[in-house]
Design an enzyme around this catalytic site. Structure first.
Site, PDB file in Angstrom:
ATOM      1  CG  HIS A  50      -2.015  -1.030   1.179  1.00  0.00           C
ATOM      2  ND1 HIS A  50      -3.366  -0.753   1.037  1.00  0.00           N
ATOM      3  CD2 HIS A  50      -1.937  -2.363   1.268  1.00  0.00           C
ATOM      4  CE1 HIS A  50      -4.052  -1.875   1.050  1.00  0.00           C
ATOM      5  NE2 HIS A  50      -3.209  -2.874   1.195  1.00  0.00           N
ATOM      6  CE1 TYR A 319       2.198  -5.722   8.691  1.00  0.00           C
ATOM      7  CE2 TYR A 319       1.198  -3.569   8.876  1.00  0.00           C
ATOM      8  CZ  TYR A 319       1.159  -4.862   8.407  1.00  0.00           C
ATOM      9  OH  TYR A 319       0.097  -5.292   7.665  1.00  0.00           O
TER      10      TYR A 319
HETATM   11  C1  HEM Z   1       1.603 -12.365   7.341  1.00  0.00           C
HETATM   12  C2  HEM Z   1       0.906 -11.309   7.398  1.00  0.00           C
HETATM   13  C3  HEM Z   1       1.331  -9.918   6.935  1.00  0.00           C
HETATM   14  C4  HEM Z   1       2.560  -9.361   6.727  1.00  0.00           C
HETATM   15  C5  HEM Z   1       3.917 -10.028   6.928  1.00  0.00           C
HETATM   16  C6  HEM Z   1       2.355  -7.997   6.293  1.00  0.00           C
HETATM   17  C7  HEM Z   1       3.363  -7.085   5.993  1.00  0.00           C
HETATM   18  C8  HEM Z   1       3.186  -5.739   5.771  1.00  0.00           C
HETATM   19  C9  HEM Z   1       4.236  -4.749   5.718  1.00  0.00           C
HETATM   20  C10 HEM Z   1       5.730  -5.049   5.862  1.00  0.00           C
HETATM   21  C11 HEM Z   1       3.657  -3.525   5.503  1.00  0.00           C
HETATM   22  C12 HEM Z   1       4.350  -2.180   5.395  1.00  0.00           C
HETATM   23  C13 HEM Z   1       4.437  -1.569   6.797  1.00  0.00           C
HETATM   24  C14 HEM Z   1       5.117  -0.207   6.843  1.00  0.00           C
HETATM   25  O1  HEM Z   1       6.190  -0.032   6.255  1.00  0.00           O
HETATM   26  O2  HEM Z   1       4.564   0.675   7.506  1.00  0.00           O
HETATM   27  C15 HEM Z   1       2.232  -3.748   5.420  1.00  0.00           C
HETATM   28  C16 HEM Z   1       1.290  -2.767   5.215  1.00  0.00           C
HETATM   29  C17 HEM Z   1      -0.072  -2.991   5.183  1.00  0.00           C
HETATM   30  N1  HEM Z   1      -0.729  -4.184   5.409  1.00  0.00           N
HETATM   31 FE1  HEM Z   1       0.133  -5.946   5.822  1.00  0.00          FE
HETATM   32  N2  HEM Z   1       1.013  -7.760   6.218  1.00  0.00           N
HETATM   33  C18 HEM Z   1       0.359  -8.904   6.602  1.00  0.00           C
HETATM   34  C19 HEM Z   1      -0.992  -9.101   6.662  1.00  0.00           C
HETATM   35  C20 HEM Z   1      -1.934  -8.147   6.397  1.00  0.00           C
HETATM   36  C21 HEM Z   1      -3.369  -8.363   6.489  1.00  0.00           C
HETATM   37  C22 HEM Z   1      -4.055  -9.658   6.954  1.00  0.00           C
HETATM   38  C23 HEM Z   1      -3.947  -7.190   6.133  1.00  0.00           C
HETATM   39  C24 HEM Z   1      -5.419  -6.930   6.034  1.00  0.00           C
HETATM   40  C25 HEM Z   1      -6.164  -6.508   6.976  1.00  0.00           C
HETATM   41  C26 HEM Z   1      -2.899  -6.226   5.831  1.00  0.00           C
HETATM   42  C27 HEM Z   1      -3.084  -4.922   5.449  1.00  0.00           C
HETATM   43  C28 HEM Z   1      -2.091  -3.979   5.290  1.00  0.00           C
HETATM   44  C29 HEM Z   1      -2.328  -2.590   4.965  1.00  0.00           C
HETATM   45  C30 HEM Z   1      -3.694  -1.923   4.719  1.00  0.00           C
HETATM   46  C31 HEM Z   1      -1.065  -1.973   4.912  1.00  0.00           C
HETATM   47  C32 HEM Z   1      -0.783  -0.505   4.625  1.00  0.00           C
HETATM   48  C33 HEM Z   1      -0.977   0.291   5.895  1.00  0.00           C
HETATM   49  C34 HEM Z   1      -0.697   1.754   5.656  1.00  0.00           C
HETATM   50  O3  HEM Z   1      -1.479   2.405   4.942  1.00  0.00           O
HETATM   51  O4  HEM Z   1       0.302   2.229   6.191  1.00  0.00           O
HETATM   52  N3  HEM Z   1      -1.702  -6.842   6.003  1.00  0.00           N
HETATM   53  N4  HEM Z   1       1.969  -5.096   5.573  1.00  0.00           N
END
Ligand code: HEM
Length: 328
Positions: A50, A319
């Site tokens: 995202h 994260y």
């Molecule tokens: C094994 C599970 C997951 C991993 C390893 C993962 C990993 C990540 C990472 C590394 C980021 C970037 C964080 C940053 O730099 O601030 C991210 C962002 C995000 N993830 Fe995940 N994620 C996972 C599961 C999920 C799930 C289940 C959802 C759904 C609800 C989700 C929704 C999001 C969203 C919406 C963002 C962007 C947030 C923003 O706008 O800053 N993720 N994720």
């Protein structure tokens, strides 16, 4: 980044170091972000997931049902400040707003006493991986080879071995993309445990339902709007008045899987509206306070605790690693 955020990141990394994920070998949080980097290149500046988004601000007010169902301060009925980030899924900061991918609604709630609760919600009722191992394997299967393209055979083998990795894509293909960040539901696909005023602990997932109603793009709009309409649309909308979402809990029925985010619970399960999120302003340009935040999906004890869903348990540390790489 303030001292509280730094402490929470350190705690998250420590928590993940002790985390036992159900695999032969527990994934290291750095390894998860390395997998994103193997596909996307080094994480600098942008979030690896995202990366395209708009920072906004507003507040949340829990209602009487929210106060009854959770003792967490967010549901006290007081006005709770919120920093909000709307996003477009994928790894490309120039991703198209008409893509059939998920949109994101990430929220940091901040109480007057300085307590924080972060969450990330998506515009699909299911996630694309059942476990962090599956997410990492899916990323690595799509790692570009010397010709810049993923190895089609590796992708085929991954999909064959993990058919549930296709469920979210199939759902997204079955509906048109949202017409606005303000007109789509955003689901919390993982289960949390809500401790109510009566001391009972109830498992629940939730959805933020747009008060403006759900509106999706028509075929004509998908052709004519172009790849970058969401930000200006949201700025125009918020200039005319607040954008609101009702937070609705959904409770599981007999046999519903609490720990698998690739499967939604049936629509007929009991629900309760617990409060309203109001977006009152959006950033005029890129950046803003969201840049220094990783919406880490921690719980808000004692009223909202994480379940044992492995994709939830394994989130905070990657994260935090991602945040530290993109802000170093
Ligand atoms: C094994 C599970 C997951 C991993 C390893 C993962 C990993 C990540 C990472 C590394 C980021 C970037 C964080 C940053 O730099 O601030 C991210 C962002 C995000 N993830 Fe995940 N994620 C996972 C599961 C999920 C799930 C289940 C959802 C759904 C609800 C989700 C929704 C999001 C969203 C919406 C963002 C962007 C947030 C923003 O706008 O800053 N993720 N994720």
């Amino acid at each position: 980044m303030n001292a509280m955020s730094t402490r929470r990141i350190a705690l998250a990394v420590m928590a993940a170091a002790c985390l036992a994920v159900p695999s032969a070998r527990a994934l290291d949080p750095g390894e998860v972000v390395d997998a994103f980097e193997a596909v996307l290149g080094p994480v600098t500046t942008y979030r690896p997931s995202h990366p395209k988004g708009l920072c906004a601000a507003g507040h949340f007010v829990g209602n009487a049902e929210g106060t009854r169902l959770s003792v967490a301060p967010v549901f006290s009925g007081q006005r709770i400040s919120a920093i909000i980030r709307f996003g477009v899924a994928g790894a490309n900061p120039n991703a198209s707003d008409v893509a059939r991918s998920t949109r994101g609604l990430a929220i940091r709630f901040e109480t007057a006493r300085g307590e924080q609760w972060d969450m990330a919600n998506i515009s699909a009722p299911i996630f694309g991986a059942r476990t962090p191992e599956m997410l990492v394997a899916g990323l690595l299967a799509r790692r570009p080879g010397p010709n810049g393209q993923p190895d089609a055979e590796a992708v085929r083998r991954f999909v064959e071995a993990n058919p549930d990795s296709q469920l979210q894509g199939r759902w997204l293909a079955s509906v048109a993309p949202p017409a606005s960040w303000a007109t789509t539901p955003y689901w919390r696909v993982n289960t949390f445990l809500f401790r109510g005023q009566d001391g009972q602990v109830r498992p629940a997932r939730w959805v933020f339902q747009p008060v403006a109603g759900t509106q999706r793009l028509t075929e004509e709009q998908m052709r004519s709007l172009g790849p970058n309409f969401l930000m200006d649309e949201m700025r125009r909308r918020v200039a005319q008045g607040p954008v609101e979402f009702d937070m609705v809990l959904q409770f599981p029925g007999q046999g519903d899987d609490l720990l698998n985010p690739t499967v939604a619970w049936p629509d007929d399960r009991p629900r309760a509206t617990v409060g309203r999120l109001t977006v009152t302003s959006v950033e005029a340009g890129p950046g803003g306070p969201c840049d220094g935040i990783s919406f880490m999906n921690l719980d808000m004890e004692p009223g909202v605790a994480m379940s044992d869903d492995p994709t939830l348990q394994a989130r905070a540390a990657p994260y935090a690693v991602s945040l530290s790489r993109r802000t170093r």
